[in-house]
Design an enzyme around this catalytic site. Structure first.
Site, PDB file in Angstrom:
ATOM      1  N   ASP A   1    -105.674 -16.909 -40.992  1.00 11.01           N
ATOM      2  CA  ASP A   1    -105.771 -17.854 -42.101  1.00 11.01           C
ATOM      3  C   ASP A   1    -106.906 -18.835 -41.813  1.00 11.01           C
ATOM      4  OD1 ASP A   1    -105.222 -19.279 -44.339  1.00 11.01           O
ATOM      5  OD2 ASP A   1    -103.299 -20.093 -43.664  1.00 11.01           O
TER       6      ASP A   1
ATOM      7  N   ASP B   1    -109.116 -16.233 -48.180  1.00 10.71           N
ATOM      8  CA  ASP B   1    -109.215 -16.793 -46.829  1.00 10.71           C
ATOM      9  C   ASP B   1    -108.028 -16.435 -45.936  1.00 10.71           C
ATOM     10  OD1 ASP B   1    -107.405 -18.206 -48.290  1.00 10.71           O
ATOM     11  OD2 ASP B   1    -108.121 -20.184 -47.719  1.00 10.71           O
ATOM     12  N   GLU B   2    -107.297 -15.387 -46.265  1.00 15.49           N
ATOM     13  CA  GLU B   2    -106.048 -15.140 -45.554  1.00 15.49           C
ATOM     14  C   GLU B   2    -105.727 -13.646 -45.602  1.00 15.49           C
ATOM     15  OE1 GLU B   2    -101.502 -16.703 -46.280  1.00 15.49           O
ATOM     16  OE2 GLU B   2    -103.059 -17.288 -47.660  1.00 15.49           O
TER      17      GLU B   2
END
Lengths: 395, 375
Positions: A16, A110-111
């Site tokens: 993350d 983003d993860e």
């Protein structure tokens, strides 16, 4: 080493990026480094997409009205989001993830989850995998940091990545899940929002350990079907697989909403419509879906996706909807949402395949299948608006 | 605790106890075995809180006592020494270790232990209502039922078998939702009162491992089942849920009936396994009124095909074509104990029944399978 990692039935990494949008801005403009930064709508009704870590001690959070964030931290720099740039950097990050495992399940820009089971020979023990992954992301992006959690299940890995955020690595070896989870608040359980949290609290359960020590059936009585799952999670048990999209091809339907929606009940009718469209498309093309993905975009433009495999593959609207509805429990639905989408992936040709019906549910499934086909024919002849679900009329 | 024990005898009992211990126990003490030396024996106990086994082997006890020791160290050491004739000396030391040494040998092992008080309290069947039946009868029923028991990723309510005890009748029913086993034995059975109990899969699997012969005593108390065979004592929690209404999925209107040689059809299916599709495992059975059957496998993934032919020992009714997951058929044919099996079918979409051909007095065994449907 061999002995240690041999105890890992699966190695799941949750990675993350730290304050992603803000970190990208700081990367592109080094003058912003070390300064509080708010990325989001700059208009009067704008909301914060991401607050940099420097702005967080002032109480600035994502999804907060921008005016409120500015009041709390007047010295903060405010920037409008530059999604094209975030997408570009996200591509680099995902590229790194794919160097570590073919099984990557992105949850947003983003993860992502990575299944690194069996990769010990290449990357070393789980701790070393996390270390190398973090170092390579930093190098590929020119300095962005990512927090990672490594565990034997998706749920524990996800909680672990948040444990030492930002720029942290937490490894939870199998067998130590309960030690790790039990002191935490029940709100750390997937699917527990403020409302469910309150129900658990009133029943005397404040920590995950409190939930685990109760009989699973008590929790089920308290919360219904989701209770069984929460109890399993409280014991660190989560069998869900990392689902990567093997084939680029997918069939999807999504609606961007005029007004933001809040909560499951408001989202469900849109999910139902999307399931109907996707199901119809599948049947028309003679395809079966091996996986289904739910896509929600928050009011702050964060895209969130959750997916599940369908076994056996299906073209049934009812099955797509029921799996998608279950996936909703994995989202934080307290946030307002501006887009609801559903996609079918891992598509295979449908005709001439053998399907295993169940002894107990055969009549229902057959009925659902016939209903799908009949509705398709009606819509073909009289237009898509000709037949609608009664439940869609209310909203 | 200080004892002298035959390594082979200990190994036999130990291997049973090791099956109970969960390898990934979340509570550390559950990775341990409880050892208790008293009178003329050593008692071993293992539990995962759902299923518990107590068993014993003869031992010369110089000093009685009890202690718990990790299964993953104690197990392999005893196993290694069980190949030798020398008895084992086992005693607890002042430093809370367990000392193990083969008599006359120089080897010695010291294992860390945890006190007996930390171990979960074990239950007794005590004054529970009980009944006795030949262990072979229960074993056969359980073996037949296990074929259809749902696995761990299935719904909770089908991850066990339904056991129904009634005057002169023992019935077991299991299903994984695609197939169902109904097996019933009739004989002298003194059931104090009719009882329905849902027994977890693990309990059934552990019961099968216990040696058969003689009688087995079943007791029920406080939502637990207790199974006693000689000096071995297995008990577990019953599943507190509702088993699906199985009666309605056992068809009664099947009008096509084939009698086939069990080994002949099994051999053909086994030959076809490598060709079948990995996912659906589909095999099509085409029965003709003359009593011939063709078995066809067509793998759409690879394009491979296989054809086998079989002459039935008997056939009633019109022609029928029906498709199954071949693993389901092989599972049944492997455990069915008779020379011939009986297949009752209605059409390609309705569930079929497989039964061993045997006199009714030897019990009923119905295996109901949902066919694969061609989309």
């Amino acid at each position: 080493m061999g002995d240690d990692s041999a105890r890992w039935p699966r190695v799941i990494v949750h990675a993350d990026m730290d304050a992603f949008f803000a970190a990208v801005e700081q990367l592109d403009n080094p003058e912003l480094l070390g300064r509080p930064l708010l990325v989001g709508g700059t208009g009067r009704r704008g909301v914060v997409c991401t607050a940099s870590y420097e702005a967080r001690p002032f109480g600035c959070r994502s999804a907060m009205p921008m005016a409120e964030a500015r009041r709390r931290c007047p010295q903060a720099v405010v920037l409008p989001p530059n999604f094209a740039r975030y997408q570009e950097v996200s591509g680099k990050v995902m590229g790194v993830f794919h160097r570590f495992s073919p099984l990557v399940e992105p949850l947003s820009l983003d993860e992502a989850f990575l299944d690194m089971t069996g990769a010990e020979g290449i990357f070393g023990p789980p701790e070393e995998m996390g270390r190398r992954l973090r170092a390579e992301v930093r190098e590929a992006t020119g300095g962005l940091t990512v927090s990672a959690g490594v565990a034997a299940s998706k749920y524990v890995a996800k909680v672990a990545s948040d444990f030492r955020k930002p720029d942290g690595l937490t490894v939870v070896p199998p067998g130590t899940e309960t030690t790790f989870l039990w002191p935490m608040s029940v709100t750390r359980l997937w699917g527990v929002g403020p409302k469910t949290g309150e129900v658990l609290k009133r029943a005397g359960m404040e920590t995950i350990g409190d939930v685990a020590r109760r009989d699973g059936r008590d929790i089920e009585k308290l919360l219904g079907e989701i209770g069984t799952r929460l109890h399993a999670l409280a014991w660190g048990r989560d069998e869900r697989e990392v689902v990567s999209e093997r084939e680029a091809k997918s069939i999807g339907a999504e609606t961007t909403l005029e007004e933001d929606l809040r909560g499951r009940e408001e989202i469900l009718p849109h999910l139902r419509k999307a399931a109907a469209r996707v199901g119809r498309h599948l049947r028309k093309e003679g395809l079966l879906a091996g996986g289904v993905r739910v896509k929600l975009k928050t009011g702050t433009f964060h895209l969130r996706t959750r997916q599940a495999l369908l076994k056996p593959p299906t073209d049934s609207e009812a099955t797509l909807l029921s799996v998608a509805t279950n996936l909703l429990a994995d989202f934080d639905l307290t946030e307002p949402m501006r887009l609801v989408g559903l996609a079918a992936f891992n598509l295979i040709p449908g005709g001439g395949r053998h399907l295993q019906d169940g002894l107990f549910d055969a009549p229902d499934q057959e009925r659902a299948r016939r209903l799908d086909r009949t509705l398709d024919e009606l819509r073909e002849r009289f237009g898509t608006g000709a037949v609608r679900w009664g439940s869609d009329e209310d909203g | 605790m200080n004892i002298r024990v035959d390594a082979k005898a200990l190994q036999t009992e130990l291997s049973l106890a090791l099956g109970i211990v969960e390898t990934k126990a979340t509570i550390p003490i559950l990775s341990n075995l409880l050892l208790r030396a008293e009178g003329d024996h050593l008692e071993l106990a293992a539990t995962d809180l759902e299923v518990t086994l107590k068993t014993r082997c003869p031992a010369e006890v110089t000093q009685p006592g009890a202690i718990t020791v990790p299964a993953k160290t104690f197990g392999p050491i005893v196993k290694a020494f069980s190949g030798q004739d020398a008895p084992l000396a086992i005693r607890s030391t002042a430093e809370n270790k367990l000392f193990i040494q083969p008599e006359g040998g120089k080897q010695e092992y010291l294992l860390h232990t945890l006190p007996e008080e930390d171990y979960p309290t074990l239950l007794q069947s005590g004054d529970a209502e009980s009944l006795v039946l030949p262990s072979d009868v229960l074993r056969r029923g359980v073996q037949e039922a296990l074929v259809s028991v749902g696995l761990d990723d299935n719904r909770y309510s089908i991850r066990g078998a339904l056991m129904i005890l009634d005057a002169g009748q023992l019935t077991l029913v299991s299903t994984d939702s695609h197939r169902l086993t109904f097996t019933q034995w009739c004989g002298p059975l003194d059931a104090p009162s009719p009882r329905r109990a849902l027994v977890p899969r693990k309990t059934l699997l552990e019961f099968i491992k216990l040696e058969s012969g003689g009688d087995v005593k079943l007791s029920f108390k406080d939502n637990h089942i207790f199974i006693e065979m000689g000096s071995r004592f297995l008990y577990s929690r019953l599943m507190d849920t509702t088993f699906p209404a199985y009666e309605r999925v056992v068809p009664t209107d099947s009008d096509k009936k084939a009698t086939v040689n069990r080994l002949a059809i099994l051999e053909r299916l086994r030959r076809m396994t490598s060709v079948a599709e990995t996912k659906t495992r589909a095999v099509t059975l085409i029965f003709s009124p003359g009593g011939t059957a063709e078995l066809v496998v067509r793998n759409q993934e690879t394009g491979d095909e296989g054809h086998e032919y079989l002459v039935c020992d008997g056939y009633e009714g019109e022609a029928v074509t029906i498709c199954f997951n071949m693993d389901f058929l092989i599972d049944f044919l492997t455990v069915a104990p008779t020379e011939q099996v009986y297949i009752s079918m209605k059409d390609s979409g309705a569930q079929a029944i497989f039964q061993p051909v045997r006199p009714e007095a030897e019990g009923v065994h119905k295996y109901v399978v949902m066919p694969l449907r061609l989309d």
